[in-house]
Design a protein around this motif. Sequence first.
Motif, PDB file in Angstrom:
ATOM      1  N   CYS A 171       0.845  -1.201   0.000  1.00  0.00           N
ATOM      2  CA  CYS A 171       0.000   0.000   0.000  1.00  0.00           C
ATOM      3  C   CYS A 171       0.872   1.239   0.000  1.00  0.00           C
ATOM      4  O   CYS A 171       2.101   1.167   0.014  1.00  0.00           O
ATOM      5  N   SER A 172       0.227   2.390  -0.016  1.00  0.00           N
ATOM      6  CA  SER A 172       0.913   3.670   0.194  1.00  0.00           C
ATOM      7  C   SER A 172       0.471   4.202   1.555  1.00  0.00           C
ATOM      8  O   SER A 172      -0.413   3.630   2.201  1.00  0.00           O
ATOM      9  N   ASP A 173       1.097   5.297   1.987  1.00  0.00           N
ATOM     10  CA  ASP A 173       0.636   5.918   3.227  1.00  0.00           C
ATOM     11  C   ASP A 173      -0.620   6.747   2.963  1.00  0.00           C
ATOM     12  O   ASP A 173      -1.634   6.610   3.648  1.00  0.00           O
ATOM     13  N   LYS A 185      -3.127   3.882   4.414  1.00  0.00           N
ATOM     14  CA  LYS A 185      -2.599   2.927   5.384  1.00  0.00           C
ATOM     15  C   LYS A 185      -3.583   2.674   6.517  1.00  0.00           C
ATOM     16  O   LYS A 185      -3.713   1.536   7.008  1.00  0.00           O
ATOM     17  N   VAL A 202       3.073  -5.743   5.846  1.00  0.00           N
ATOM     18  CA  VAL A 202       2.532  -4.654   5.038  1.00  0.00           C
ATOM     19  C   VAL A 202       3.724  -3.869   4.499  1.00  0.00           C
ATOM     20  O   VAL A 202       4.530  -3.353   5.275  1.00  0.00           O
ATOM     21  N   MET A 204       4.894  -0.650   2.630  1.00  0.00           N
ATOM     22  CA  MET A 204       4.261   0.655   2.457  1.00  0.00           C
ATOM     23  C   MET A 204       5.169   1.619   1.696  1.00  0.00           C
ATOM     24  O   MET A 204       6.315   1.863   2.078  1.00  0.00           O
ATOM     25  N   LYS A 206       6.034   5.384   0.608  1.00  0.00           N
ATOM     26  CA  LYS A 206       5.834   6.726   1.172  1.00  0.00           C
ATOM     27  C   LYS A 206       5.481   7.694   0.055  1.00  0.00           C
ATOM     28  O   LYS A 206       6.329   8.072  -0.754  1.00  0.00           O
ATOM     29  N   ASP A 219       5.050  -3.976   9.624  1.00  0.00           N
ATOM     30  CA  ASP A 219       5.114  -2.977   8.560  1.00  0.00           C
ATOM     31  C   ASP A 219       6.554  -2.747   8.110  1.00  0.00           C
ATOM     32  O   ASP A 219       7.493  -2.734   8.924  1.00  0.00           O
ATOM     33  N   TRP A 221       8.817  -0.204   5.291  1.00  0.00           N
ATOM     34  CA  TRP A 221       8.819   0.890   4.316  1.00  0.00           C
ATOM     35  C   TRP A 221       9.438   0.424   2.998  1.00  0.00           C
ATOM     36  O   TRP A 221      10.471  -0.251   2.985  1.00  0.00           O
TER      37      TRP A 221
END
Length: 634
Positions: A171-173, A185, A202, A204, A206, A219, A221
């Motif tokens: 996903c994205s934030d 998120k 997850v 993610m 940014k 999570d 990044w």
Amino acid sequence: MTLQIKSLDEYKQAYKKSIEDPETFWADQAKTFEWFEPWSSVLNFKMENSSFKWFEGGKLNITVNCLDRHLSTRGDKTALIWEANDESRESVKLTYKELLAKVCQCSNALKELGIKKGDRVVFYMPMVVELAIGVLACARIGAIHSVVFAGFSANALADRVKDAGAELIICSDFNFRGNKCIEVKSVVDQAISQGCDSVRNVLMYKNSNKDVDFENGRDVWWHDIVDKQLPSCDPEIMDAEDPLFILYTSGSTGKPKGVVHSCAGYMVYTCYSFKNVFQYKENDIYWCTADIGWITGHSYIIYGPLLAGATTMMFEGVPTYPEPDRFWKICKKHSVTQFYTAPTAIRALMAQGDKWVDSIDMPSLQVLGSVGEPINEEAWHWYNDKVGKKRAQVVDTWWQTETGGIMITSIPGVTDSKPTYASYPLPGVQPVLVDPKGNTIEGNNVEGLLCIEYPWPSILRTTYGDHDRCIKTYFSPFPGKYFTGDGARRDEDGRIRVIGRVDDVINVSGHRIGTAEVENAIDEHENVVESAVVGFPHEIKGQGIYAFVISDGNIADKNQFIAEINGIVKEKIGAIARPDKIKLVEGLPKTRSGKIMRRILRLIAADRISDLGDTSTLLNPEVVEKIISEKTEV
């Protein structure tokens, strides 16, 4: 490369060969790709059991054909152009060489997170470059991707994650769409809290400078794990029939259906259809405005164009932000040659007035595609006249998530284009019209239920985890045929016009009336922006016609306005098709892909408000209450 039809004679010859000897026809297409091992048989199938094996025994990886095989001739050619929601941001351009390197980095990151062949990865991302990279990375290592539009509710996302048994969510934030900054998120976190026990991590990306909740140990990044990876990754060797992706379609009732597409057949058909429908040439710039959360984005933003070695575009924003000329500015900026969008977008831009399109010259445009629903005649002419300046041919494409690629369409410079008609089947596609008992309806100037009576390479393989549902939905209604769920008409020249879903065909006193026909007539009124027509229980007729109409606000006399609408419908179709009720509304309930949710309108028309259920996954759930409370009904 894939064989491309260039004339009407070539179309007729290709179609004839595809029907008389489909295995040789599709083998010729498949030979243009790179295979680790050749297939032992082109096709084995049992239509009634939804069992299809194309290119059985063949070994391949679709990303090799999307990326690696182009390096020697197109390594420095732009593969992907990205335009941000914020028009002040610079475009992003990636060559085939650069895109492959980024896909390999992401592939290695997925492996580090424990993702392997056959694992399911759910995406919940905006239209950023990393979404395309991530999808291709899954295909590179044999993971099955399932993209969920980043606008669905947490409940809807959770349903899809649980059904797929996904090990990873990417996903994205945040997501930027128009003037909105949307939390992404937090929706993922809510979804996981609803029993998504299969999710281990997850990943993610940014997309903003805003703070976001972060769960250590789960999570990760994107920039912390993807960017450090090596830019090379050996492709997983896939069987021709291994699943490539799951894409969920919203059923009118029940849980979403996870449509499964396989590697080889999907590859062959999407490339073939892309090259022919859009008549792509080597230096063209192709732009499809769809979201990758839908099949259009899969087939005609990522896979089809890249398989063909094209330059494909992604757009993060919406057509009216910051002003209603955004589409046209982008077309001019990049000298777009093929433009593919939805009737909903076309009508929305029509409503903004001609000045936005008239002020921008787009001489590069050669093909204007329409997708998602049959385009009404007024919108077709506006698209043709105002956007294409009568130079670019309009192709009204009919296909479905389940078909994987475009099935019925005109071909620019090859076949003619007639307003409201999808037109002719592509080679390899055998449409038939049947009556409710399954009898084939022969001849022209007829209408019936649209079926396909022979498999094509990208036909769906199953509905994930529930093969019986696949059989019952698509293959049981008319044994030996794939049932599209649509009604259609064949004109005097054999062109096909899709007249709406079977449940969107109203039986008025024994007369079958397509809702699309009535809507097309209503939309011809100069003050109508958009309309939706549904059937409702009628004491005498069995079913009556109920029209929900959005006006442009310039209505002096509402009764006169409604009388004029009825007059147009009577003139265009006949008195039998005049709406029994017309309600003026501010908006229509739509799915995130822009389709009108007629199931909700049918329930409102039938005064079954208590049966509406969850409307949170709509693009505009607030409009439902407004329609219910609206008193203007005649």
